[in-house]
Design an enzyme around this catalytic site. Sequence first.
Site, mmCIF file in Angstrom:
data_model
loop_
_atom_site.group_PDB
_atom_site.id
_atom_site.type_symbol
_atom_site.label_atom_id
_atom_site.label_comp_id
_atom_site.label_asym_id
_atom_site.label_seq_id
_atom_site.Cartn_x
_atom_site.Cartn_y
_atom_site.Cartn_z
ATOM 1 N N ARG A 8 13.407 39.546 -34.462
ATOM 2 C CA ARG A 8 12.092 39.981 -34.979
ATOM 3 C C ARG A 8 10.975 39.251 -34.253
ATOM 4 O O ARG A 8 11.199 38.279 -33.538
ATOM 5 C CB ARG A 8 11.984 39.694 -36.472
ATOM 6 N N ARG A 66 22.154 38.879 -41.800
ATOM 7 C CA ARG A 66 20.740 38.639 -41.501
ATOM 8 C C ARG A 66 20.225 39.789 -40.640
ATOM 9 O O ARG A 66 20.967 40.366 -39.840
ATOM 10 C CB ARG A 66 20.564 37.319 -40.746
ATOM 11 N N ASP A 95 17.988 34.876 -43.077
ATOM 12 C CA ASP A 95 18.693 33.633 -42.782
ATOM 13 C C ASP A 95 18.792 32.767 -44.041
ATOM 14 O O ASP A 95 19.831 32.161 -44.312
ATOM 15 C CB ASP A 95 18.014 32.864 -41.653
#
Length: 406
Positions: free
Chosen positions: A40, A36, A284
């Site tokens: 962010r 992943r 994810d």
Amino acid sequence: MAAELLSFWLFLVFSLISGDSSLKLDKLTFVVVVYRHGDRSPIYTYPTDPYNVTVWENGLQQLTQVGIRQQYELGQYLRMRYKHFLSPSYRKEEICVRSTDYDRTLMSAQANLAGLYPPDGTQRWHPDIPWQPIPVHTVALSQERLLKFPFKDCPRFYELVKETTQLPDYKNRMNAWKDFIASIANYTGYSVEEAVPLRVLNVYDTLFCQKSHNFSLPAWATPDVLKTLEEITAFEIKAHTTLHKSKEKSRLTGGILVDAVLQNFTEAIKTSPSQKMVMYSAHDTTIIALQVALGVYTGIHPPYASCHIFEFYKESDGTYSVGMYYRNKSNTDPYELVLPGCTSPCPLQNFSQLMAPVIPQDWRKECQIQKEQKSDRTILALSIVVGILSISLLAILLWALKSRPE
């Protein structure tokens, strides 16, 4: 943050001294890494959000400085783990890197590679810059058929999700959260009609990101509210994966990636024996779909820079086996994952047989994608126009020839 960095460096030094006991270097032939992206900014904001987009340096949906460090550290870990497998310096024939076409995943791949392949010797193109450009491949989001789940153009998957929402279990859970969801709509500025689970997921993501970066949350965003939002998020993920017809959902999502991993290895040993690693920079949802298809998803949401590793080994009898590891903490070794119904490592033949039920044979057909009639009509219309123009041009030429003086 200073404590986290110190912990990582201590772990790295210890690992370099002690080595990684889980790695079978004498048998290792190929590696696939799926991770992943790093930390962010929020994907969306909500109408009453006290923080506007400008509080995030590069706007929404972007990799942060924390995320860059996370990926750089993951690259360093992979260098340490595979220091006796990969060449010390970057060699293009050894590794292929693919990312989804998002800034945060492309940047994550670049930061990861900076940690994995620091330039040395002739690759050091600048004395003050310990970095070198390494290719990262991608495809347009409209063509992405491997790493971003669920696909928007798979009607059958959304039929399955709709079936799931009609189950008593789903209805009962959502009914129990009905008042809570309405209150969240009131707090966030959405209408009651807009307060669907997807909106709730977006609100939770926004609050999670803000909390992670030490922003003060609104008074209504108490620990109990955040916990309930997390529970709703986890249940929605379950509804999209394991709650109903899990294997069919996996055939339309994560099973595609499992198939690609197996094909990567097959192609490497047959046509590209010098290739040693394939790396996927994704999301994810990618790891969730992958692990659900494999039957190893625990329900714990993949954190930033979490990493699922496939290691292929050549056994003494000439057969191959597959080991899987999952790294979800930056200061620890990955832990071993055991494919249900098999040992670890799992003989490749057994692995393939166990995965067959979740690997699609014809994804478009199984998705029930109808032939694009619009494209057909467009082609027909263009053909008619070209035909008319051709006839008109021919008529003009004939008239011109006939009218020419003798």
